[in-house]
Design an enzyme around this catalytic site. Structure first.
Site, PDB file in Angstrom:
ATOM      1  N   ASN A  19      -4.499  24.457  -6.331  1.00 11.47           N
ATOM      2  CA  ASN A  19      -3.279  25.241  -6.548  1.00 11.47           C
ATOM      3  C   ASN A  19      -2.819  25.896  -5.245  1.00 11.47           C
ATOM      4  O   ASN A  19      -1.683  25.732  -4.798  1.00 11.47           O
ATOM      5  CB  ASN A  19      -3.523  26.330  -7.601  1.00 11.47           C
ATOM      6  N   ASP A  20      -3.724  26.658  -4.631  1.00 13.23           N
ATOM      7  CA  ASP A  20      -3.369  27.322  -3.376  1.00 13.23           C
ATOM      8  C   ASP A  20      -3.281  26.335  -2.222  1.00 13.23           C
ATOM      9  O   ASP A  20      -2.470  26.518  -1.306  1.00 13.23           O
ATOM     10  CB  ASP A  20      -4.377  28.433  -3.054  1.00 13.23           C
TER      11      ASP A  20
ATOM     12  N   GLU B  24      -8.763  26.094   0.381  1.00 12.18           N
ATOM     13  CA  GLU B  24      -7.423  26.440  -0.111  1.00 12.18           C
ATOM     14  C   GLU B  24      -6.410  26.490   1.034  1.00 12.18           C
ATOM     15  O   GLU B  24      -5.214  26.602   0.791  1.00 12.18           O
ATOM     16  CB  GLU B  24      -7.456  27.807  -0.803  1.00 12.18           C
TER      17      GLU B  24
ATOM     18  N   ARG C  40       3.688  28.737  -6.057  1.00  9.47           N
ATOM     19  CA  ARG C  40       3.300  28.112  -7.321  1.00  9.47           C
ATOM     20  C   ARG C  40       4.047  28.684  -8.521  1.00  9.47           C
ATOM     21  O   ARG C  40       4.008  28.115  -9.606  1.00  9.47           O
ATOM     22  CB  ARG C  40       1.787  28.271  -7.531  1.00  9.47           C
TER      23      ARG C  40
ATOM     24  N   HIS D  47       1.167  31.121 -14.399  1.00 11.11           N
ATOM     25  CA  HIS D  47       0.335  31.775 -15.402  1.00 11.11           C
ATOM     26  C   HIS D  47       0.563  31.180 -16.792  1.00 11.11           C
ATOM     27  O   HIS D  47      -0.378  30.940 -17.552  1.00 11.11           O
ATOM     28  CB  HIS D  47       0.645  33.273 -15.443  1.00 11.11           C
TER      29      HIS D  47
ATOM     30  N   ARG E  80     -13.844  33.194 -12.208  1.00 14.48           N
ATOM     31  CA  ARG E  80     -12.972  34.147 -11.521  1.00 14.48           C
ATOM     32  C   ARG E  80     -13.447  35.558 -11.867  1.00 14.48           C
ATOM     33  O   ARG E  80     -13.402  35.957 -13.030  1.00 14.48           O
ATOM     34  CB  ARG E  80     -11.522  33.975 -11.972  1.00 14.48           C
TER      35      ARG E  80
ATOM     36  N   CYS F 169     -11.723  22.628  -8.329  1.00 14.03           N
ATOM     37  CA  CYS F 169     -11.629  23.621  -9.406  1.00 14.03           C
ATOM     38  C   CYS F 169     -10.187  24.048  -9.661  1.00 14.03           C
ATOM     39  O   CYS F 169      -9.930  24.926 -10.466  1.00 14.03           O
ATOM     40  CB  CYS F 169     -12.489  24.843  -9.090  1.00 14.03           C
TER      41      CYS F 169
END
Length: 556
Positions: free
Chosen positions: A438-439, A415, A449, A186, A288, A486
């Site tokens: 990311n995932d 993902e 992560r 984050h 999102r 993305c």
């Protein structure tokens, strides 16, 4: 004497300034017994402190807006967790003070999270921050946090809670360095949104002496301790050259020989739109929608509320492309009315599309709201599902979109490794793919992560991850369909060239990264990007892949 340290660069730019450390953690309250007749008063104190902290987190979120707002509202929900509050009150009933009861209740919950698998263990830092804020309020002491200073500085911390990162003042905090965290944490995402240079996962960052002059290169991840005048001049000159290149770069994303690579923005809601427009985003590659659902964890937002929020974003990009991700609930984004509370490993359980298919009325309302929000607008709306595992998932989502009367392209996020390996099968049901790197990295390498100790496996330069990207892009090309990225990988200018070389058809990122990526793409031909991609995939480690691509693109 000048020394060089290396962490993980997560936000572009150079910062040169003196070290200031984040305030230390709240001390453990003393374990003393209270008389039984004081229990009710102590319980009242605890409830007031919890509500005050939750209100402060929500207020900080409202000030920050966008992605930061969603993160902070999730923390506020954590503070008000009814099971936690019940445990606090039980401990007070048997003789604990309010502050000790809060400390012990949170410690017990912390242990549960830490032992519940990597995904939930990554929420421990957020939980600690909530605990510290409540205990500090009860003790009547200042909340440890960003230091007071009249002069600009570089902030050093073990980790930064979202509440601290979201409201950093870029005029005072030149950059920050943390021991924990990773490229997709984050704090890293919010740092990029703020445009603050940042390096994370730097072992021993806390040992840097207060007041020491350091230089932070948020692109390379290097920290220069007590840099010489020559090094400072070199870094300053490089930063100025970057700024000049950014200023000279404008228009749609493309390689130097004209191959178009649309550059889109990741947004969390209407508050993120102005920055995206200013950066020249050609649309939105990841909207999102979770932020709407975090306002009230007990029920879904009304259709009317959703229509209003969606239309604000859609109106900002007339004749542009806006890709909306339907609600991705579960794992680290639990919602009381949707996600089960007793899953042994939520990251591998009912999350994303699985949650929505279990609650079809929530999905139907969201899709209907999107259909209404786009009525009469010349926008190219695309809607995608998170956590698609196979063709059956893709078909279920496409069918739901059609049943809702949605006039848009339907897509699937890649993902889960199975989706990349079977991308061509999935594309029989949907019209585009979007890689959430990311995932995808998290599930490919079994590496949370949020955990700094495994950040090397979260590096988007990992050749195995590039192989999965290539497999997805090749499948899309074979089917005559698009395949974008993305995830945060798209925000690395060098990696953006490699992704274009792998066949990715669009790149979406935080708005602050768009000018850097645009300028870098414009320096290289598509053939150079393809050679760099091949060189990176031929490597065995992330660092070797990065070096190999850099060598190709620099003409070495």
């Amino acid at each position: 004497m000048e020394t060089t340290l290396r962490g993980v660069g997560v936000s572009h730019g150079v910062a040169i300034g003196e070290v200031r450390h984040m305030g230390t953690a709240v001390l453990e309250p003393p374990a003393k017994q209270i008389p039984a007749d004081e229990a009710e008063r102590e319980q009242g104190r605890a409830r007031q402190a919890v509500e005050a902290v939750a209100a402060d987190l929500v207020a900080r979120g409202n000030l920050a807006g966008g992605e930061a707002q969603a993160v902070l509202e999730a923390q506020a929900m954590m503070a008000q967790d009814p099971e936690l509050m019940a445990d606090v009150e039980r401990r007070i009933t048997v003789g604990s003070t309010a502050e000790r009861a809060v400390y012990d209740a949170f410690a017990a919950y912390r242990a549960l999270l830490a032992g519940a698998g990597d995904y939930l263990a990554g929420r421990v830092a957020d939980l600690d921050d909530v605990r510290n804020r409540i205990v500090a309020r009860l003790l009547g002491v200042p909340m440890p946090g960003v230091p007071d200073s009249d002069e600009p500085y570089v902030l050093i911390a073990r980790d930064l809670a979202p509440a601290d990162t979201a409201l950093l003042d870029p005029t005072l905090v030149l950059g920050f360095v943390t021991e924990e965290g990773g490229p997709t944490s984050h704090s890293a995402i919010l740092a990029r949104a703020l445009g603050v240079p940042a390096v994370v996962a730097l072992p021993g960052a806390g040992d840097l002496v207060e007041g020491t002059l350091i230089a932070v290169d948020g692109s390379s991840g290097e920290i220069f301790v007590s840099p010489s005048e020559e090094k400072r001049a070199e870094l300053t000159r490089a930063a100025e050259e970057r700024r000049a290149a950014l200023a000279a770069s404008s228009g749609p994303g493309a390689t130097s020989d004209g191959h178009k690579v649309p550059l889109l923005a990741n947004v969390g809601g209407p508050a993120d739109v102005p920055a995206a427009v200013e950066a020249g985003a050609e649309g939105v590659g990841l909207f999102r929608t979770e932020f709407l659902f975090l306002d009230d964890s007990t029920q879904a937002p009304s259709e009317e509320k959703q229509v209003t929020a969606y239309r604000q974003v859609l109106e900002a990009f007339p004749e542009g492309r806006v890709v909306v991700r339907v609600l991705d609930a579960g794992a680290d984004k639990p919602l009381d009315f949707l996600t089960p509370a007793d899953e042994p490993n939520p990251a591998l359980g009912v999350r994303g599309l699985r949650t929505l298919l279990d609650h079809p009325e929530v999905l139907r309302t969201q899709l209907t709201a999107l259909a209404k929000a786009s009525e009469g607008l010349p926008v190219y709306l695309e809607v995608m599902a998170p956590m698609v595992a196979d063709r059956l998932d893709a078909k279920a989502f496409a069918d739901a979109c059609r049943e809702a009367g949605l006039r848009a392209k339907f897509g699937a996020m890649v993902e889960i490794p199975s989706a990349a390996l079977r991308a061509r099968s999935i594309l029989q049901e949907v019209e585009f793919l979007s890689l959430g790197t990311n995932d995808l990295a998290q599930y490919t390498f079994a590496a949370d992560r949020q955990v700094g100790a495994v950040s090397r496996l979260q590096d988007p330069w990992q050749p195995a991850l590039l192989d999965l990207v290539a497999a997805s892009a090749e499948a899309a090309q074979a089917e005559g369909k698009s395949c974008g990225v993305c995830g945060e990988a798209a925000s690395d200018p060098l990696l953006a060239c490699v992704l274009a070389g792998l066949g990715v058809t669009s790149l979406s990122m935080g708005a602050a990264s768009i000018p850097y990526v645009r300028a870098t793409l414009a320096k290289h031909t598509l053939a150079q990007c393809e050679r760099a991609a091949s060189a990176a995939r031929a490597a065995d480690t992330a660092e070797d892949a990065r070096r190999a691509a850099q060598a190709v693109l620099s003409g070495e």
